[in-house]
Scaffold this motif. Structure first.
Motif, short mmCIF file in Angstrom:
data_model
loop_
_atom_site.label_atom_id
_atom_site.label_comp_id
_atom_site.label_asym_id
_atom_site.label_seq_id
_atom_site.Cartn_x
_atom_site.Cartn_y
_atom_site.Cartn_z
N CYS A 37 0.83 -1.21 0.00
CA CYS A 37 0.00 0.00 0.00
C CYS A 37 0.87 1.26 0.00
O CYS A 37 1.95 1.27 0.60
N THR A 38 0.37 2.30 -0.65
CA THR A 38 1.13 3.56 -0.71
C THR A 38 1.08 4.31 0.62
O THR A 38 2.04 4.99 0.98
N ALA A 56 -7.77 -0.14 7.94
CA ALA A 56 -7.73 1.30 8.16
C ALA A 56 -6.51 1.84 7.43
O ALA A 56 -5.41 1.31 7.58
N ARG A 57 -6.71 2.89 6.65
CA ARG A 57 -5.64 3.54 5.89
C ARG A 57 -5.37 4.90 6.52
O ARG A 57 -6.31 5.64 6.83
N PHE A 58 -4.09 5.21 6.70
CA PHE A 58 -3.71 6.42 7.42
C PHE A 58 -2.86 7.36 6.56
O PHE A 58 -2.08 6.91 5.72
N GLN A 59 -3.02 8.64 6.82
CA GLN A 59 -2.10 9.67 6.34
C GLN A 59 -1.83 10.59 7.53
O GLN A 59 -2.78 11.01 8.21
N LYS A 60 -0.56 10.83 7.78
CA LYS A 60 -0.16 11.68 8.92
C LYS A 60 -0.77 11.20 10.23
O LYS A 60 -1.19 11.98 11.08
N VAL A 138 -12.62 5.90 -3.60
CA VAL A 138 -13.49 4.92 -2.93
C VAL A 138 -13.10 3.49 -3.28
O VAL A 138 -13.55 2.55 -2.65
N CYS A 139 -12.24 3.33 -4.28
CA CYS A 139 -11.78 2.00 -4.70
C CYS A 139 -10.64 1.56 -3.79
O CYS A 139 -9.46 1.75 -4.11
N GLN A 140 -10.98 0.98 -2.67
CA GLN A 140 -9.98 0.56 -1.69
C GLN A 140 -9.71 -0.93 -1.81
O GLN A 140 -10.52 -1.69 -2.19
#
Length: 140
Positions: A37-38, A56-60, A138-140
């Motif tokens: 994952c990026t 769960a995908r996180f940024q910062k 939305v394409c997770q």
């Protein structure tokens, strides 16, 4: 992990904007980090059977997307839309939707303020759920 989705609010108790610490409190520490994952993405899979669960995908350090993995049996919205239901049932609960084509499935979308709820469909049935920020696919 309870599979109740409150559109625009939470998926199995996790909300957009939650910290990593809160996700650990709600879902625990039994996760693996996605290697491909990026963004930092934690995969919480049930211990037996197929690889089903949630991510769960996180940024910062904050949740930007939360979504089901596969089609966990019994997962549903608080209004009564279940995984496995005919996709036509979506429109009984959400008459105003958008659609995004993803690879191998469609995402029926509903915007609630700063959160987009996605209902994944495949082969004419509800396949899964996601909540994302409007800037996130939305394409997770």
């Amino acid at each position: 992990m309870r599979g109740v989705v409150i559109p625009g609010v939470s998926l199995a108790g996790v909300k957009i904007g939650d910290s990593e610490q809160r996700v650990r409190r709600v879902w625990g520490t039994n996760f693996v980090t996605c290697k491909y994952c990026t963004d930092a993405t934690w995969l919480f899979e049930y211990q037996s059977g197929e690889p089903l669960g949630a991510a769960a995908r996180f940024q910062k350090g904050r949740v930007v997307a939360v979504f089901s993995l596969g089609s966990p049996a019994g997962w549903h919205t608080n209004k009564g839309l279940y995984i496995g239901d005919p996709i036509s049932n979506v429109y009984q609960f959400f008459p105003r939707t958008g659609t995004t084509r993803c690879i191998g499935f469609d995402a029926i979308t509903i915007k609630h303020g700063s959160v987009v709820t996605a209902i994944y469909s495949s082969a004419g049935v509800v396949y899964g759920f996601a909540l994302v920020t409007p800037a996130m696919t939305v394409c997770q």
